[in-house]
Scaffold this motif. Structure first.
Motif, PDB file in Angstrom:
ATOM      1  N   PRO A  21       0.837  -1.185  -0.141  1.00 29.88           N
ATOM      2  CA  PRO A  21      -0.145   0.056   0.069  1.00 29.88           C
ATOM      3  C   PRO A  21       0.873   1.377   0.019  1.00 29.88           C
ATOM      4  O   PRO A  21       0.368   2.051  -0.650  1.00 29.88           O
ATOM      5  N   GLU A  22       2.042   1.299   0.719  1.00 33.62           N
ATOM      6  CA  GLU A  22       2.805   2.338   0.655  1.00 33.62           C
ATOM      7  C   GLU A  22       3.576   2.743  -0.741  1.00 33.62           C
ATOM      8  O   GLU A  22       4.013   3.993  -0.643  1.00 33.62           O
ATOM      9  N   ARG A  23       3.200   2.046  -1.650  1.00 35.89           N
ATOM     10  CA  ARG A  23       3.845   2.529  -3.194  1.00 35.89           C
ATOM     11  C   ARG A  23       2.801   2.734  -4.033  1.00 35.89           C
ATOM     12  O   ARG A  23       3.021   2.665  -5.365  1.00 35.89           O
ATOM     13  N   THR A  24       1.382   3.126  -3.436  1.00 40.26           N
ATOM     14  CA  THR A  24       0.373   3.269  -4.348  1.00 40.26           C
ATOM     15  C   THR A  24       0.349   4.919  -4.336  1.00 40.26           C
ATOM     16  O   THR A  24       0.625   5.581  -3.520  1.00 40.26           O
ATOM     17  N   HIS A  27      -1.668   6.160  -1.307  1.00 38.59           N
ATOM     18  CA  HIS A  27      -0.944   6.278  -0.174  1.00 38.59           C
ATOM     19  C   HIS A  27      -0.438   7.916  -0.261  1.00 38.59           C
ATOM     20  O   HIS A  27      -0.431   8.554   0.970  1.00 38.59           O
ATOM     21  N   PHE A  28      -0.066   8.299  -1.440  1.00 36.66           N
ATOM     22  CA  PHE A  28       0.321   9.802  -1.453  1.00 36.66           C
ATOM     23  C   PHE A  28      -0.523  10.969  -1.677  1.00 36.66           C
ATOM     24  O   PHE A  28      -0.512  11.843  -1.255  1.00 36.66           O
ATOM     25  N   MET A  34      -5.654   3.009  -4.928  1.00 34.12           N
ATOM     26  CA  MET A  34      -4.394   2.445  -4.587  1.00 34.12           C
ATOM     27  C   MET A  34      -3.963   1.374  -5.495  1.00 34.12           C
ATOM     28  O   MET A  34      -4.101   0.065  -5.447  1.00 34.12           O
ATOM     29  N   VAL A  78      -2.496  -3.266  -5.420  1.00 34.71           N
ATOM     30  CA  VAL A  78      -1.922  -3.664  -4.192  1.00 34.71           C
ATOM     31  C   VAL A  78      -1.769  -5.499  -4.228  1.00 34.71           C
ATOM     32  O   VAL A  78      -2.849  -5.871  -4.479  1.00 34.71           O
TER      33      VAL A  78
END
Length: 128
Positions: A21-24, A27-28, A34, A78
């Motif tokens: 999830p942190e690379r979607t 997330h930003f 996602m 994801v």
């Protein structure tokens, strides 16, 4: 150091990752899907490029990214596995050029070109 002495056309490397999830994008950026973010795909392409030539570099030398020309072709959710491939296509005295691609389980999701510059860490650090 002259890259032409140690880096050869055709050198390559692959990296794989399961999209967290942190690379979607979501997330930003709030309210975005996602799915694997373009800058994260480019990061993996840069890292695969560096991996392809790292073993040939003399101690105290590294490469840094200098150019990217990338197309993000398809969304990846994801949990999907992404495989990134980098291959040397040209070598100059201090510049190495790569073709890069990224794939998920179904298709090619990214493609393009990337360049890395050869840097002496000690000399570079002095300039900073």
């Amino acid at each position: 150091m002259d890259a032409r002495d140690v880096v050869k056309i055709g050198m390559s490397a692959e990296r794989s990752l399961v999209v967290p999830p942190e690379r979607t994008v979501g997330h930003f950026v709030p309210n975005m899907p996602m799915v694997y973010a373009t800058p994260m795909m480019i990061l993996e392409m840069e890292m695969a490029s560096a991996d392809a030539i790292a073993a040939g570099l003399e101690s105290g030398w590294v490469t840094v990214g200098t150019e990217v020309d990338i197309r993000h072709l398809a969304a990846t959710p994801v949990g999907a596995t992404v495989r990134t491939v980098a291959r040397v296509v040209a070598v100059e005295r201090r510049l190495i050029r790569f073709e890069v691609e990224a794939f998920d389980e179904k298709r090619r999701i990214g493609e393009g070109r990337h360049a890395r510059g050869l840097v002496n860490v000690a000399a570079f650090s002095k300039r900073l």
